[in-house]
Design a protein around this motif. Sequence first.
Motif, PDB file in Angstrom:
ATOM      1  N   GLU A  41     -13.190 -10.340   2.699  1.00 19.84           N
ATOM      2  CA  GLU A  41     -12.951 -10.723   3.967  1.00 19.84           C
ATOM      3  C   GLU A  41     -13.989 -10.269   4.667  1.00 19.84           C
ATOM      4  O   GLU A  41     -14.509 -10.686   5.846  1.00 19.84           O
TER       5      GLU A  41
ATOM      6  N   VAL B 251       3.860  -5.320   1.382  1.00 17.30           N
ATOM      7  CA  VAL B 251       3.518  -6.196   2.255  1.00 17.30           C
ATOM      8  C   VAL B 251       3.929  -7.522   1.841  1.00 17.30           C
ATOM      9  O   VAL B 251       4.067  -8.512   2.633  1.00 17.30           O
TER      10      VAL B 251
ATOM     11  N   TYR C 115       0.799  -1.204  -0.145  1.00 17.51           N
ATOM     12  CA  TYR C 115       0.173  -0.049  -0.122  1.00 17.51           C
ATOM     13  C   TYR C 115       0.817   1.258   0.163  1.00 17.51           C
ATOM     14  O   TYR C 115       1.784   1.440   0.904  1.00 17.51           O
TER      15      TYR C 115
ATOM     16  N   ARG D  65      -0.432 -15.918  10.251  1.00 13.35           N
ATOM     17  CA  ARG D  65      -0.938 -15.133  11.341  1.00 13.35           C
ATOM     18  C   ARG D  65      -1.449 -13.959  10.697  1.00 13.35           C
ATOM     19  O   ARG D  65      -1.588 -13.555   9.722  1.00 13.35           O
ATOM     20  N   ASN D  66      -2.293 -13.235  11.614  1.00 11.18           N
ATOM     21  CA  ASN D  66      -2.838 -12.052  11.309  1.00 11.18           C
ATOM     22  C   ASN D  66      -1.765 -10.813  10.977  1.00 11.18           C
ATOM     23  O   ASN D  66      -0.760 -10.976  11.626  1.00 11.18           O
ATOM     24  N   GLY D  67      -1.878 -10.252   9.841  1.00 10.26           N
ATOM     25  CA  GLY D  67      -1.275  -9.466   9.481  1.00 10.26           C
ATOM     26  C   GLY D  67       0.056  -9.792   8.641  1.00 10.26           C
ATOM     27  O   GLY D  67       0.738  -8.912   8.092  1.00 10.26           O
ATOM     28  N   ALA D  68      -0.251 -11.122   8.206  1.00  8.24           N
ATOM     29  CA  ALA D  68       1.059 -11.782   7.513  1.00  8.24           C
ATOM     30  C   ALA D  68       0.830 -11.426   6.026  1.00  8.24           C
ATOM     31  O   ALA D  68       1.906 -11.262   5.273  1.00  8.24           O
ATOM     32  N   GLY D  69      -0.457 -10.894   5.597  1.00  3.39           N
ATOM     33  CA  GLY D  69      -0.569 -10.142   4.227  1.00  3.39           C
ATOM     34  C   GLY D  69      -1.485 -11.291   3.412  1.00  3.39           C
ATOM     35  O   GLY D  69      -1.200 -11.201   1.952  1.00  3.39           O
ATOM     36  N   ARG D  70      -2.138 -11.989   4.095  1.00  3.00           N
ATOM     37  CA  ARG D  70      -2.840 -12.811   3.169  1.00  3.00           C
ATOM     38  C   ARG D  70      -4.091 -12.177   2.470  1.00  3.00           C
ATOM     39  O   ARG D  70      -4.281 -12.531   1.241  1.00  3.00           O
TER      40      ARG D  70
ATOM     41  N   GLU E 260     -11.266 -15.451   4.759  1.00  2.00           N
ATOM     42  CA  GLU E 260     -11.551 -15.747   5.873  1.00  2.00           C
ATOM     43  C   GLU E 260     -13.216 -15.765   5.951  1.00  2.00           C
ATOM     44  O   GLU E 260     -13.862 -15.027   6.465  1.00  2.00           O
TER      45      GLU E 260
HETATM   46  N1  ATP Z   1      -5.341  -0.518   3.081  1.00  2.33           N
HETATM   47  C1  ATP Z   1      -4.172  -0.452   3.800  1.00  2.33           C
HETATM   48  N2  ATP Z   1      -3.349   0.432   3.699  1.00  2.33           N
HETATM   49  C2  ATP Z   1      -2.053   0.560   4.431  1.00  2.33           C
HETATM   50  N3  ATP Z   1      -1.767  -0.868   4.953  1.00  2.33           N
HETATM   51  C3  ATP Z   1      -2.499  -1.766   4.885  1.00  2.33           C
HETATM   52  C4  ATP Z   1      -3.916  -1.847   4.347  1.00  2.33           C
HETATM   53  N4  ATP Z   1      -4.361  -3.170   4.493  1.00  2.33           N
HETATM   54  C5  ATP Z   1      -3.506  -3.941   5.133  1.00  2.33           C
HETATM   55  N5  ATP Z   1      -2.401  -3.363   5.475  1.00  2.33           N
HETATM   56  C6  ATP Z   1      -0.990  -3.734   6.072  1.00  2.33           C
HETATM   57  O1  ATP Z   1      -0.823  -4.635   5.417  1.00  2.33           O
HETATM   58  C7  ATP Z   1      -0.276  -5.881   6.303  1.00  2.33           C
HETATM   59  C8  ATP Z   1      -1.022  -7.123   5.797  1.00  2.33           C
HETATM   60  O2  ATP Z   1      -2.364  -6.875   5.766  1.00  2.33           O
HETATM   61  P1  ATP Z   1      -3.310  -8.054   5.253  1.00  2.33           P
HETATM   62  O3  ATP Z   1      -4.799  -7.472   5.525  1.00  2.33           O
HETATM   63  O4  ATP Z   1      -2.943  -8.410   4.035  1.00  2.33           O
HETATM   64  O5  ATP Z   1      -3.257  -8.994   6.579  1.00  2.33           O
HETATM   65  P2  ATP Z   1      -3.849 -10.504   6.687  1.00  2.33           P
HETATM   66  O6  ATP Z   1      -3.047 -11.581   6.822  1.00  2.33           O
HETATM   67  O7  ATP Z   1      -5.119 -10.582   5.731  1.00  2.33           O
HETATM   68  O8  ATP Z   1      -4.424 -10.614   8.372  1.00  2.33           O
HETATM   69  P3  ATP Z   1      -5.780 -10.057   9.017  1.00  2.33           P
HETATM   70  O9  ATP Z   1      -6.912 -10.370   7.877  1.00  2.33           O
HETATM   71  O10 ATP Z   1      -5.734 -10.886  10.245  1.00  2.33           O
HETATM   72  O11 ATP Z   1      -5.535  -8.683   9.149  1.00  2.33           O
HETATM   73  C9  ATP Z   1      -0.582  -5.294   7.796  1.00  2.33           C
HETATM   74  O12 ATP Z   1       0.633  -5.004   8.294  1.00  2.33           O
HETATM   75  C10 ATP Z   1      -1.649  -4.209   7.326  1.00  2.33           C
HETATM   76  O13 ATP Z   1      -1.640  -3.335   8.488  1.00  2.33           O
END
Ligand code: ATP
Lengths: 242, 312
Positions: free
Chosen positions: A88, A22, A17, A41-46, A168
């Motif tokens: 999601e 990411v 972003y 994990r949460n925040g992994a970037g899935r 999810e």
């Molecule tokens: N729109 C956005 N703008 C800036 N950063 C973002 C944005 N969306 C996600 N991020 C960041 O990107 C990283 C990965 O986010 P992502 O949503 O892909 O994680 P995830 O694995 O799906 O976890 P979860 O669903 O539990 O949040 C995180 O650090 C998040 O803060």
Amino acid sequence: MAETVPLLALDRVSAGYGPTRVLFDVSLEVNPGETVTLVGRNGAGRSTLVKAIAGRVARQGSIRLSGEEIGGLRAFEVARRGVAYVPENREIFADLTVEENLVLGAPVGKERGAMEGFAWSIAQSYALFPRLGERAKAPAGVLSGGEQQMLAFARALMGCPRLLLVDEPTEGLSPLMVQLIAETLVTLRDAGLSILLVEQKLDIALDIAARAYVLGHGSIVFAGSPSELRSCESIRRAWIEV
Amino acid sequence: MDFIFPAALNAISYGLLLFMLAAGLTLVFSLMGVMNFAHASLYMLGAYFAYSIARQAGFWVGLVAAPLLVAGLGMLIERHVLRHLHARGHIPELLFTFGLVLVIEEIVKLVWGLGAVDYRVPPELRGTLFEAFGTRFPMHKGFVILVALASLGAIWWLIARTRTGLVVRAALANPAMVESLGHDVGRIFTLVFGLGAGLAGIAGAVGGAVLVTEPAMAAHLGTIIFVIVVVGGLGSIKGAFIASLLIGGLESVLIAIDVRLSDLLMPLKGLSSGLDAVLALKASQLAPILPYLLMVAVLVFRPRGLFGEREV
Ligand SMILES: Nc1ncnc2c1ncn2[C@@H]1O[C@H](COP(=O)(O)OP(=O)(O)OP(=O)(O)O)[C@@H](O)[C@H]1O
Ligand SMILES: [Mg+2]
């Protein structure tokens, strides 16, 4: 055996972003008819990975659909090539009726483009989810969380996809609803649809999928079969369990 | 009280004309999040285009062709300028539409001159529609009502009853998801901008003929429209509708009663010379500033406007 072209093939895909990266050089494949799960994990970037495939975030690297490069396409062009997205947080249109949500999922005429996927209709949606049929004329915003998830599935299927991206789907649902969503995924898998599933509940993910990838800090840290992942405690400790 | 009936019809006629503009502006604002300052300039272009076409081919051809031209121009502007600015945030878009106001005004002065042009309704619309309570209601005001209802009805049908309208309504809520379902949201934006511009063009082709067609018309109506969308609540069609009729009504009623304020506020007379000067004003002289007073009053008591969801 002749090598089949993967339905979806990512080759060193990066995304993020703005200035924040990411995903780092992610490569993965989904074969025709295969269900693949992506855990981490949460925040992994899935979610970011799923959005990169769907064309919702800027990305570099190669994304191929049946050999055709789709990495530079806009989201609606990716969708028209048969990639459907169940996001999601469901993102149903709360002010529109259930049926209008479904109609929106079905591109017509020129929009349909080269789509030759999983044939699907409103009637089939109601057959798969009778509850949606009962609420057809209700505003989607009044549905329960589980019903909204059903709607997000049915709406995605209306596009007759070749590949279903699911992010999810069981998050925040009651145990009964979680089970129903899991059964739905199995039904779709057994009907031959190709699915890329992001799922937090490891047992469900590994029961449904034929292969699994683990994403850690934006990179693929494991690729293998569900049984391999089940027996590989170190990976689970390091990258999945909290 | 026999002024009420004609005043009400005047109010509806003027209010609907205002709403044709406010509706387009609101629709564009809701979808794209940008306040198009040049919206009233499109109204002005509608009037001038219609005037020029009318001189060659007659009023009725102008009435149809001018709005189409304005709609086309609007779509070009959206497609080739606004869309590119959109990626850089709202400020460049606002500045652009603001600049467009000036550019269009200068072009109009260059092409059509500084004064008002002689653009009027054709003879067949100049008569009296009916007489009631001793007042004649002119045909051209009925015509404004008819055109406004027909075009607003058509837009309503398009948005509420067609599949394209369904995509527009969904895109109002979540454009990214609409795009992920395979719809080209960029095309929808262009279409909606064109619709808003076309509606402004119709309003201009009609309003220019019954009011006045001059280079200042955009600035005059632009401020009123701005007041309407603020009073009604940014992004609310319902609010824009009520505010349009309210302001159309206020002006019409004030012009119709045309009493001196001092007659209404007799007891205040003689308190101060400044106040006496205000009291000597006629109500009709107050009409032009009343919308702004209304806007201030609404913003004081309800910062988000009558039906708005966000504060201005
Ligand atoms: N729109 C956005 N703008 C800036 N950063 C973002 C944005 N969306 C996600 N991020 C960041 O990107 C990283 C990965 O986010 P992502 O949503 O892909 O994680 P995830 O694995 O799906 O976890 P979860 O669903 O539990 O949040 C995180 O650090 C998040 O803060
Ligand atoms: Mg996520």
